[in-house]
Design a protein around this motif. Structure first.
Motif, mmCIF file in Angstrom:
data_model
loop_
_atom_site.group_PDB
_atom_site.id
_atom_site.type_symbol
_atom_site.label_atom_id
_atom_site.label_comp_id
_atom_site.label_asym_id
_atom_site.label_seq_id
_atom_site.Cartn_x
_atom_site.Cartn_y
_atom_site.Cartn_z
ATOM 1 N N THR A 97 0.538 -0.742 -12.578
ATOM 2 C CA THR A 97 1.832 -1.384 -12.853
ATOM 3 C C THR A 97 2.450 -1.948 -11.585
ATOM 4 N N MET A 98 2.391 -1.175 -10.480
ATOM 5 C CA MET A 98 2.980 -1.635 -9.223
ATOM 6 C C MET A 98 2.178 -2.789 -8.625
ATOM 7 N N LEU A 99 0.862 -2.762 -8.750
ATOM 8 C CA LEU A 99 0.042 -3.863 -8.225
ATOM 9 C C LEU A 99 0.363 -5.169 -8.950
ATOM 10 N N ILE A 100 0.582 -5.085 -10.253
ATOM 11 C CA ILE A 100 0.964 -6.270 -11.019
ATOM 12 C C ILE A 100 2.300 -6.810 -10.535
ATOM 13 N N ALA B 112 0.829 -1.208 0.000
ATOM 14 C CA ALA B 112 0.000 0.000 0.000
ATOM 15 C C ALA B 112 0.863 1.258 0.000
ATOM 16 N N LEU B 113 1.934 1.238 0.790
ATOM 17 C CA LEU B 113 2.809 2.412 0.881
ATOM 18 C C LEU B 113 3.555 2.649 -0.422
ATOM 19 N N VAL B 114 4.064 1.572 -1.024
ATOM 20 C CA VAL B 114 4.789 1.698 -2.294
ATOM 21 C C VAL B 114 3.874 2.236 -3.393
ATOM 22 N N THR B 115 2.689 1.652 -3.524
ATOM 23 C CA THR B 115 1.771 2.096 -4.576
ATOM 24 C C THR B 115 1.255 3.509 -4.313
ATOM 25 N N PHE B 116 1.114 3.858 -3.024
ATOM 26 C CA PHE B 116 0.675 5.216 -2.668
ATOM 27 C C PHE B 116 1.720 6.240 -3.097
ATOM 28 N N VAL B 117 2.983 5.944 -2.815
ATOM 29 C CA VAL B 117 4.071 6.856 -3.178
ATOM 30 C C VAL B 117 4.179 6.996 -4.694
ATOM 31 N N VAL B 118 4.132 5.855 -5.397
ATOM 32 C CA VAL B 118 4.217 5.884 -6.855
ATOM 33 C C VAL B 118 3.047 6.675 -7.441
ATOM 34 N N GLY B 119 1.860 6.481 -6.890
ATOM 35 C CA GLY B 119 0.688 7.223 -7.348
ATOM 36 C C GLY B 119 0.796 8.707 -7.070
ATOM 37 N N SER B 120 1.369 9.061 -5.910
ATOM 38 C CA SER B 120 1.550 10.472 -5.556
ATOM 39 C C SER B 120 2.512 11.168 -6.504
ATOM 40 N N ILE B 121 3.527 10.445 -6.948
ATOM 41 C CA ILE B 121 4.470 11.002 -7.916
ATOM 42 C C ILE B 121 3.803 11.135 -9.282
ATOM 43 N N ALA B 122 2.971 10.159 -9.639
ATOM 44 C CA ALA B 122 2.323 10.153 -10.958
ATOM 45 C C ALA B 122 1.387 11.340 -11.145
ATOM 46 N N VAL B 123 0.745 11.810 -10.057
ATOM 47 C CA VAL B 123 -0.222 12.908 -10.200
ATOM 48 C C VAL B 123 0.457 14.248 -10.470
ATOM 49 N N ILE B 124 1.781 14.267 -10.483
ATOM 50 C CA ILE B 124 2.488 15.491 -10.897
ATOM 51 C C ILE B 124 2.147 15.815 -12.344
ATOM 52 N N VAL B 125 1.921 14.760 -13.141
ATOM 53 C CA VAL B 125 1.522 14.967 -14.541
ATOM 54 C C VAL B 125 0.173 15.689 -14.542
ATOM 55 N N PRO B 126 0.074 16.823 -15.259
ATOM 56 C CA PRO B 126 -1.126 17.670 -15.165
ATOM 57 C C PRO B 126 -2.346 17.131 -15.897
ATOM 58 N N THR B 127 -3.016 16.162 -15.269
ATOM 59 C CA THR B 127 -4.309 15.699 -15.769
ATOM 60 C C THR B 127 -5.305 15.835 -14.616
ATOM 61 N N GLY C 179 1.940 -9.096 -7.791
ATOM 62 C CA GLY C 179 1.257 -10.353 -8.054
ATOM 63 C C GLY C 179 -0.223 -10.264 -8.344
ATOM 64 N N VAL C 180 -0.779 -9.050 -8.431
ATOM 65 C CA VAL C 180 -2.197 -8.887 -8.752
ATOM 66 C C VAL C 180 -2.377 -9.101 -10.253
ATOM 67 N N ALA C 181 -3.423 -9.822 -10.627
ATOM 68 C CA ALA C 181 -3.702 -10.065 -12.045
ATOM 69 C C ALA C 181 -4.017 -8.761 -12.763
ATOM 70 N N ASP C 182 -3.712 -8.724 -14.055
ATOM 71 C CA ASP C 182 -3.872 -7.498 -14.832
ATOM 72 C C ASP C 182 -5.302 -6.949 -14.756
ATOM 73 N N HIS C 183 -6.300 -7.800 -14.986
ATOM 74 C CA HIS C 183 -7.686 -7.326 -14.994
ATOM 75 C C HIS C 183 -8.139 -6.888 -13.601
ATOM 76 N N GLN C 184 -7.602 -7.537 -12.555
ATOM 77 C CA GLN C 184 -7.949 -7.146 -11.191
ATOM 78 C C GLN C 184 -7.346 -5.784 -10.842
ATOM 79 N N ALA C 185 -6.129 -5.559 -11.288
ATOM 80 C CA ALA C 185 -5.493 -4.252 -11.060
ATOM 81 C C ALA C 185 -6.272 -3.144 -11.761
ATOM 82 N N LEU C 186 -6.799 -3.454 -12.945
ATOM 83 C CA LEU C 186 -7.615 -2.483 -13.672
ATOM 84 C C LEU C 186 -8.913 -2.179 -12.926
ATOM 85 N N TYR C 187 -9.528 -3.211 -12.342
ATOM 86 C CA TYR C 187 -10.718 -2.985 -11.512
ATOM 87 C C TYR C 187 -10.389 -2.021 -10.374
#
Length: 329
Positions: free
Chosen positions: A281-284, A253-268, A287-295
């Motif tokens: 990408t980090m959830l995969i 959770a901490l790793v994906t939170f940090v990666v997500g926090s960095i990603a939001v720098i992109v202005p969308t 070990g999380v399946a691709d379709h589950q990570a998308l959910y």
């Protein structure tokens, strides 16, 4: 030319975010997500995460009020918090406009100097950037063993991951990098405009240096930690909504939170697109399946964005029933 720039600031982030989302979900079965939301999700945990999403913004409002006091500005707590609520909602329409929105709200309702308020926002952003940088370094140092274990068990390596990364993946990453550069260009351009107005620069500088005169530094630090702890809990509790993420643990959770926090720098808008791509990408990797990570990324981001919108609507209604300080006097 000016109108074209204004339109570009709105349209380009939408195109960027939309393009990334289209690429990620181009073959996705959206009918299946209905079944996940109605029959497979534990909505109790999602509801439990909401107070922390609200608290994070409330803490930011209280902290902002604290940094303005040394400058002789004393906005009401309710106005400060509502201005933050509204700023996040408006940033969904035009990325990064929220900083100017909340300064404008304080100017309109409590007659707070716009340049001074903007200066304290710059201070806040610098402090938050420093904190997230320290957390990022600590997180990846702690997670190195996790990545090492993953590579040993799966027989994969960084090179094999890069080799399996598609041309489209590289293209999306490059687009995100270009978007960051464009954002920096706009920020520098805005600063160059402010530099032409001496009084404005003076106000901004006062705001930046106000931190040294904050009366209660421990409270300021408590608010700062509270902001990011609330953000994290708002995100982490959503892990327990799904069977495939509930057992991943605090480290993931901490790793994906940090990666997500960095990603939001992109202005969308609210990081839509880059956040989905980074967290998925980090959830995969964990070990999380691709379709589950998308959910996960689609549901969590959508629901949390809806909360931001509702808080913005609440703030707008509340402010319209709030008299300005000048009228009260």
């Amino acid at each position: 030319m000016k109108n074209l720039q204004s339109i570009a600031k709105v349209v380009l982030p939408l195109i960027l975010g939309g393009s990334i989302l289209y690429w990620m979900y181009r073959d996705f079965d959206f009918q299946s997500i209905k079944n996940v939301m109605l029959h497979e999700m534990n909505w109790t945990w999602m509801l439990l995460s909401f107070p922390f999403g609200i608290l994070a913004q409330a803490f930011r409002g209280w902290r902002w009020r604290q940094t303005l006091e040394p400058l002789g500005e004393k906005p009401r707590s309710s106005v400060s918090i509502n201005s933050v609520f509204l700023s996040y909602a408006t940033s969904l329409v035009v990325p990064r406009i929220g900083e100017f929105t909340r300064c404008g709200v304080l100017k309109r309702w409590d007659n707070v100097s716009f340049p001074k308020a903007l200066g304290t926002v710059v201070t806040e952003r610098a402090i938050d950037s420093l904190l997230i940088m320290l957390v990022t370094i600590a997180t990846f140092l702690l997670a190195m063993s996790t990545f090492g274990t993953f590579f040993r068990k799966t027989g994969t390596s960084i090179n094999s991951i890069l080799e399996s990364f598609s041309l489209t993946g590289y293209l999306v990453t490059a687009i995100c990098g270009i978007a960051v550069l464009i954002l920096l260009h706009f920020l520098l351009k805005r600063l160059s405009i402010y530099n032409k107005v001496r009084s404005t620069v003076s106000g901004i500088w006062q705001g930046i240096t106000s931190l040294k005169d904050v009366k209660n530094i421990p409270l300021f630090l408590l608010f700062t930690i509270g902001i990011w702890l609330s953000y994290f809990l708002h995100y982490y509790l959503t892990f327990f909504c799904f069977s495939f993420t509930s057992t991943l643990g605090l480290g993931c959770a901490l790793v994906t939170f940090v990666v997500g926090s960095i990603a939001v720098i992109v202005p969308t808008p609210n990081g839509a697109g880059p956040w989905h791509f980074a967290v998925k990408t980090m959830l995969i990797l964990y070990g999380v399946a691709d379709h589950q990570a998308l959910y996960f990324v689609l549901i969590v981001h959508t629901v949390q964005t809806m909360l931001v919108i509702l808080l913005g609507i609440w703030a707008w209604i509340s402010l319209n029933f709030t008299k300005s300080s000048t009228l009260k006097q």
